[in-house]
Design an enzyme around this catalytic site. Structure first.
Site, PDB file in Angstrom:
ATOM      1  N   LYS A 340      31.264  50.756 -66.187  1.00 34.00           N
ATOM      2  CA  LYS A 340      31.427  49.971 -67.404  1.00 34.00           C
ATOM      3  C   LYS A 340      30.579  50.524 -68.551  1.00 34.00           C
ATOM      4  O   LYS A 340      29.595  51.239 -68.356  1.00 34.00           O
ATOM      5  CB  LYS A 340      31.064  48.509 -67.134  1.00 34.00           C
ATOM      6  N   ARG A 374      34.114  45.408 -56.943  1.00 36.33           N
ATOM      7  CA  ARG A 374      35.335  46.117 -57.338  1.00 36.33           C
ATOM      8  C   ARG A 374      34.919  47.426 -57.996  1.00 36.33           C
ATOM      9  O   ARG A 374      34.282  47.430 -59.051  1.00 36.33           O
ATOM     10  CB  ARG A 374      36.135  45.244 -58.302  1.00 36.33           C
TER      11      ARG A 374
END
Length: 401
Positions: A340, A374
């Site tokens: 991210k 995830r």
């Protein structure tokens, strides 16, 4: 020999009983003293002064404490936050008295008890994913990301070809993925929404092969009920909704009708919060209620704090630090920190060089209560998760070679 002095930290009654037993107390003593060894803080927000005064009086009367705004005594404030502080034993007596009070405090007592019960954690259980089973709570599960999109922030276009996508999914499973999450619409910052027909065209050819060839459950990452229905008809096992039923509430009805576990992710437009975790908990309570009203059992609901969605980099880091606070909901937690932008901002690294940063977030997330992570880099993150599990006491020596 000098007396040794050192600190002991316990997070729940189970750990308290273990520590007390180590002293040499008998079983009855362990059971009686354990609630006295666990101290909890519970925040109440939006409390009226007449309620706050009763709450404070009752909590003080049981040996606990309740912090309120200065203006509560003379009603010079319209409402206040209340921070409850006490042991589980003190809460037990406090809640018994609060349940007898007026002004909606009986219902508040029930909700406080639910929050306290959730903090104790849930016992591991087998989750039925439409015929495939995953075990939640024994170890950190790894969900492998499979994007069949041309514009995903990390791997856009790499697996748009169905053949490559199926091959990639097989490799993720071989690397240790417990679940495969298939997505056909990018949700990166500044993404362009795609029409239902285009999303279906991307995922259906891949999904047809995945459900036949893979031994693990397949999750469909979508916010559209029509896409989810088609995927469910083809045999998909889990629905992963990145808007927590706010984009398409019909996903709740579908999950209930097909008996599919549902991942509810926190998301919002903008990054303004009254209190990050408090707002998130309230969001989840509303989403969970929507799913239950549709007929989905609570044990089939998974929550996701939505790292990277509707949050600044600082807020994403805060959510990871405070992840344990989601335990008050009593639901399994999934996090998706992989590669991210927060990692990029902290380390000043491009997407392709964020494996180590992802590893840190996975380790902290698993230590703070995430049950599923995830990720893109499955092989590496499986190793991180197993090591973190071992440190946290979730390791069967005979299960790992």
């Amino acid at each position: 020999m000098a007396i040794r002095v050192y600190s002991v930290i316990v997070e729940n009654k189970s750990e308290a009983r273990r520590v007390i037993a180590e002293v040499g107390a008998d079983a009855a003593g362990c059971g009686w003293m354990a609630p006295k060894a666990v101290h909890r803080l519970v925040m109440l927000d939006g409390v009226q002064p007449k309620q706050a005064n009763i709450i404070k009086q009752e909590m003080l009367g049981k040996g606990g404490e309740a912090a309120v705004a200065r203006g509560v005594v003379d009603h010079s404030v319209a409402e206040t936050k209340v921070l409850l502080m006490g042991t589980l034993r003190q809460y037990e007596h406090f809640l018994a008295k609060l349940a007898c009070q007026p002004f909606g405090l009986a219902d508040l007592a029930r909700r406080i008890k639910e929050a306290l019960d959730g903090q104790e954690g849930f016992s591991p259980y087998d989750l039925d994913c439409r015929g495939k089973t995953i075990r939640l709570g024994d170890k950190t599960l790894v969900m492998g990301i499979l994007n069949v999109t041309p514009d995903s922030f990390s791997d856009g276009g790499k697996y748009a070809d169905p053949g490559w996508a199926v091959e990639r999914a097989g490799q993720l499973v071989a690397d240790g993925a417990d679940i495969i999450d298939l997505g056909g619409e990018s949700t990166r910052p500044g993404y362009t929404p795609v029409a239902e027909e285009e999303e279906l065209a991307r995922v259906i050819p891949v999904l047809k092969k995945l459900v036949q060839e893979l031994p693990v459950p397949i999750s469909i990452d979508t916010t559209k009920a029509a896409v989810a229905r088609r995927a469910l008809d083809l045999g998909v096992h889990i629905i992963n909704d990145q808007w927590g039923l706010r984009a398409d509430p019909a996903l709740a009805d579908l999950a209930a009708a097909y008996g599919a576990p549902l991942v509810l992710m926190h998301n919002q437009k903008g990054t303004d919060y009254r209190d990050l975790m408090g707002d998130m908990v309230e969001f989840f309570r509303e989403s969970i209620s929507m799913a239950q009203q549709a007929g989905l059992p609570r044990e089939k609901i998974i929550i996701d704090p939505g790292l990277g969605f509707g949050k600044t980099a600082e807020q994403n880091l805060e959510a990871l630090r405070r992840l344990k606070e989601l335990r008050c909901l009593g639901q399994p937690v999934l996090i998706g920190p992989s590669r991210k932008s927060t990692i990029g901002k902290v380390l000043n690294l491009p997407v392709g060089e964020r494996v180590e940063g992802t590893a840190a977030t996975v380790a902290v997330g698993a230590a703070n209560g995430a049950h599923i992570v995830r990720v893109h880099d499955v092989k590496e993150m499986v190793r991180v998760a197993r090591m973190t599990d071992a440190i946290m006491g979730r390791w069967d020596e005979g299960s790992e070679k």
